[in-house]
Design an enzyme around this catalytic site. Structure first.
Site, mmCIF file in Angstrom:
data_model
loop_
_atom_site.group_PDB
_atom_site.id
_atom_site.type_symbol
_atom_site.label_atom_id
_atom_site.label_comp_id
_atom_site.label_asym_id
_atom_site.label_seq_id
_atom_site.Cartn_x
_atom_site.Cartn_y
_atom_site.Cartn_z
ATOM 1 N N THR A 1 0.823 -1.228 0.000
ATOM 2 C CA THR A 1 0.000 0.000 0.000
ATOM 3 C C THR A 1 0.849 1.266 0.000
ATOM 4 O OG1 THR A 1 -0.165 -0.243 2.380
ATOM 5 C CG2 THR A 1 -2.036 -0.969 1.084
ATOM 6 N N GLY B 1 3.918 -2.682 7.791
ATOM 7 C CA GLY B 1 4.187 -3.331 9.074
ATOM 8 C C GLY B 1 5.610 -3.835 9.130
ATOM 9 N N GLU C 1 -6.234 -6.591 4.105
ATOM 10 C CA GLU C 1 -6.433 -7.753 3.222
ATOM 11 C C GLU C 1 -7.730 -7.599 2.430
ATOM 12 O OE1 GLU C 1 -4.782 -11.235 3.566
ATOM 13 O OE2 GLU C 1 -3.153 -10.376 4.717
#
Lengths: 649, 649
Positions: free
Chosen positions: B106, B145, B397
């Site tokens: 992203t 992350g 997701e």
């Protein structure tokens, strides 16, 4: 006011996510002084406006200040005799001179049921004192805002015990700390309740009293009185004291509308900027989120709910002020039957509205947050913290489910009275249409403009509400035959009772928003957008509860399909004015406090700058101690000593 | 496993609310080593079980570890050639020797639409390298992350540009940091994204690449290949790569059920202890919350939803494993039409289930939290943090709305195929009952036991789902006539499409839970409780969507009233076994991590001890600097100098 706060260094709010609990609480306390000064210098109406502004800018501070002003000082206003009131004002309760109050009602084991409180206030006639005592762990005062760090005194709810007799729960002023040193008074034990879901600005605490003695005159005696010889005089009209409970609810209905406006400003402005996927041939710019029908369906009905809450809040406020005037002017001995009817009605409506609107806004915030996609999960885009701060509204000042049931109980009672010929209060006049034979009115048109008109929707919602109320009433009557008492029958029909209240309040909101369109003093240019909002509210809610409309027979299946088609159309129409509608809320960028809600649309740069300013680049603090040993560990299987038994083999 | 974690000092979890962001992240990193060792020593199935246990104990750690194992390593497994895969394993990608991976998909301005990503990977044939570059602010990799503190390498999604031609988004391995020093590599700029709504255990960051050169072989080339001369070979069956996307969804459906179990254990055990209000004569002990019909109505349908999700998760998992076997055994050139049909079906069902179940559980957590009254707002009772941690499931997701629409699109397509005579996949066989003339089946009985039987409810839900699917299909066909292309028609019917998917998945869950009762291998003593759960699910959901049942004509108004009466009864029956049902989930007190969910019912003492241990009494830190000046400030109005103009007067 927005300018005052935006320019005040104590009122910086965009760095809250990066502060510790202690930093937040300290900054909050720094804001008390300026606000207290305004309280002393401004008119009541201006200061009330200020508090509503503050509740949008910084809900946690609003709570910290409100605990003293709303709860503690409100208790004095509502429950102290005139001489008690002036005594505590002289002690500093209004000026905050060596005095900050808190409000000790709930206990570890006792929340909604105030009558179940365990703390005792036992009268000692010899010394003309009360002994305040926490007898058990579950009697520990819990959730007490301001107790952990702020308060010198508290209004304590405790059972009045005189000569061994329990007179129920009354209010007592107990000193907690020495205002010079903030040392705890003897017998007072206080601790911090720590981290909460939100509103860390307010220092909730717990309090235990161990045989703390206070003068008899520290019991607030406007209603129940205890003489020096231990004679207890109960008030003639206990119900009149309930008026005070309504204030908080009236405020929270308005707050629900105001916070929903803030959430929708963020979500809709973002949706007008953010582009995602292209629906045209390759190379076409991506489509704005707000141009997707599904995004319109997600957000625009919430906008109509916000307008409906806005007008309902105004109407409730007017009703409440009118009631207060009547209460103030009525004297003992007057025929106050009319006032009592009005009081009960306002009590029930405010209970229902408080629950309905706080639930609605909590949902609006979360829907708006999800509509931001991944960015909704960041603490800097405003909606996750808004949710965490707002969530408590559904519980305090009366748990929503319990309040909704109280509203439902009132409605069942009204239906009962109605079938026996009683006159209905104004807000329930629509039950008249139901007729004693419960023949519901029907919409007979198949013309979309008629089916989806505000008049049809208004009548439809009134019909659905009446039908749900009478269904609950019939169920109540049925259960009454097999129950030990009336309360048991009410419990058994509680699901229907709650549903009746929900339908009633939806109809009430529909009524309020359509009144806003048809009211005589609405400006001409506002008629069209308000008509859109009222229609959107009525149509979208009717689709959500289509089962009710079909069961009552007001709409048939074909008419429900007409509503669905109309919903698609109206979303497209509202989309064109959606940004103008949120602009009309008039919040500045400072108040919105989210890069995603910026008026100029410069969301990405603002967001990036905020995140990097608050999280500057620096070495990883645990690299040497944790990461390096992990990445350089040995993976060899460690062998033990070779055993003789194997060597012998 | 529960014991292992409960006894490990790195796995203390009850003090999380009092830790700073940095403390949480450091403790999380300390847990990586032990988990990595288990990964190397345990069988895959045991380790997968371990991960699902971890996701209930500490969802944030699960994410931090999962970013490397699930996302980074999963990308290698799914997209690397065999030689690439073994190269990266040798570099430490499996052992975490001088290697931690993250997953850079992203971007600040691009989330759900992966095809819209801006980051470029431009091929330089002279040097046999790719140049990875972030061209704009919105192209900044965002939400990554593990980027802020952990990762040495990343799988980067970027547009493949060869000789000026854009081949779309592919995956490239880029080194981010020197594993010896954690200095950033040249051209790599990384920052911390900071505070989120929850899951602070995972260090999300942002990454900007400025002309970073990597060898050509760092592009993962299992599917698309680029030769040293710049010849690009596209894969013959791109769809087969989608299988990997499904894994995360399958996990999240199971996680939804597991977390819902945790929330309900807390809410129901508390409701069996907490007493509030007395419905008997004065002096009667207060009634347990769980004995109130309204409390049963609030919580028990949620319990049935949890059971339904549990069985749906199992079924989806079986279906997915079967699909994987087929995918692995099928070779290029095989007739893989059957596999592709199965893949599309699993893709659609898993998308719908992921959305539906994560939304359902988010609601369950909040309803459970509210059912705790004020205590639900404390960070120590577990549900507020559970909400904050879980909320992201609805977005990552695949945003829930978008996934739900994908499922809806598949259903509209299936309806279209069906009307043209195509064979339906197993999960959609129920559409056969609809008939080509769309004559829905009807329940004709007025016998409560028949109306509320599992068979009737199952057929009813299938009918409602079919009716919603065909309504969306008809709307799609209508819009197709006035649209420029098929996508536009799909957008215009998106509200109906989403609704069709919701009804379909509700019916799917009903099917799964009734299969659990009727399945041959169910133990006899489980039949009764499972029958209760299946009936409660079907009845309560049918009341919630009564409009659908009335519009399709499956139930009439009288039958809906029969369902309502049955709901009251069944809540009373389930109440008797509710605690046994949550006990059957088998979570220990350590896993539940809430004083309110304790097995022994000793809630108040445990809660009090936890709060006082984590928030010890101490002096108020800002008393001297803030509170004292406030309480002792002067309230005199300060006069300015006297003006000559007044003296002259």
């Amino acid at each position: 006011m927005y300018q005052e706060y935006q320019r005040d260094p104590n009122w910086v709010i965009d760095d809250y996510p990066n502060l510790t609990l202690e930093q937040i609480r300290e900054r909050t306390m720094r804001k008390v002084r300026g606000t207290a000064d305004k309280l002393l210098s401004e008119s009541r109406s201006i200061f009330m406006l200020r508090m509503s502004v503050i509740s949008v800018i910084d809900p946690g501070f609003w709570t910290r200040f409100g605990v003293h002003m709303g709860l503690f000082f409100g208790a004095l206003q509502g429950q102290a005799t005139p001489s008690q009131f002036s005594y505590w004002v002289q002690k500093g309760a209004l000026t905050l001179k060596k005095f900050i109050g808190c409000f000790s009602m709930t206990e570890l084991g006792h929340g909604s049921n105030v009558a179940g409180i365990e703390t005792t206030a036992t009268f000692d006639a010899d010394k003309d004192q009360f002994i305040i005592h926490t007898p058990t762990l579950t009697a520990t005062k819990w959730w007490i805002g301001g107790a952990a760090h702020s308060a010198t005194h508290s209004a304590v709810y405790a059972r009045l015990i005189v000569n061994g007799k329990d007179y129920g729960v009354k209010t007592f002023i107990v000193q907690l700390r020495d205002p010079e040193t903030y040392e705890l008074m003897a017998g007072v034990n206080i601790g911090d309740i720590g981290k909460k879901m939100g509103r860390d600005q307010i220092d909730n605490g717990w309090i235990q009293f161990t045989n703390v003695r206070i003068p008899r005159s520290n019991m607030l005696m406007k209603h129940t009185k205890v003489s020096s010889t231990g004679v207890v005089t109960e008030p003639p009209m206990a119900q009149l004291a309930y008026g005070a409970l309504i204030t908080g609810r009236v405020t929270m209905v308005a707050d629900s509308a105001n916070i929903a406006k803030k959430a929708l400003t963020i979500a809709l402005r973002y949706a007008a900027i953010r582009r995602q996927f292209s629906s045209g041939p390759p190379g076409t710019p991506e489509t704005k989120l707000l141009d997707y029908p599904i995004h319109q369906h997600r957000l625009l009905p919430l906008l109509s709910q916000t307008f409906a809450m806005n007008f309902a809040a105004r109407r409730l406020n007017d009703q409440f002020e009118q009631l207060n005037k009547q209460l103030e002017s009525s004297k003992l001995g007057d025929d106050i039957k009319g006032v009592l009817t009005q009081l009960k009605e306002t009590h029930a409506t405010s209970a229902g509205l408080k629950s309905y609107c706080t639930w609605t806004t909590l949902n609006i915030i979360d829907q708006c947050r999800q509509s931001l996609g991944g960015h909704g999960y960041s603490a800097y885009t405003g909606l996750s913290t808004m949710y965490q701060d707002f969530a408590v509204h559904c519980t305090w000042e009366g748990d929503n489910t319990i309040l909704m049931l109280q509203c439902g109980r009132y409605l069942v009672n009204a239906a009962k009275g109605f079938t026996k010929g009683a006159t209905l209060p104004e807000n329930l006049m629509f039950l008249n249409k139901a007729g004693t034979k419960e023949e519901w009115s029907k919409c007979t048109s198949t013309e979309p403009n008629v089916v989806c008109s505000i008049a049809t929707l208004n009548e439809g919602w009134a019909t659905v509400a009446a039908s749900a109320i009478f269904r609950a009433y019939r169920e109540f009557e049925k259960h009454l035959k097999t129950s030990n008492n009336i309360d048991e029958a009410y419990e058994k029909c509680s699901a229907s009772r709650l549903h009746a209240a929900r339908m009633h309040i939806t109809a009430y909101l529909m009524h309020c928003i359509s009144e806003a369109v048809s009211g005589g003093n609405v400006e001409q240019e506002l008629v069209k957008p308000l008509t859109l909002m009222a229609t959107l509210y009525g149509v979208s809610m009717a689709i959500q509860y289509s089962g009710e409309f079909l069961q009552s027979g007001y709409f048939n299946s074909a008419q429900i399909n007409i509503l669905r088609t109309r919903l698609d159309q109206i979303c497209g129409e509202v989309r064109k004015v959606a940004i103008l509608l949120v602009d009309s809320f008039g919040y500045t960028d400072y108040v919105i406090n989210s890069p995603f809600g910026r008026y100029d649309g410069n969301i990405y740069e603002t967001y990036y700058n905020l995140v990097t300013r608050l999280n500057p680049q620096k070495p990883i603090p645990y690299f040497e101690t944790v990461i390096k040993p992990l990445l350089n560990r040995s993976l060899e299987f460690e062998e033990g000593p070779q055993l003789e038994i194997d060597m012998e083999k």
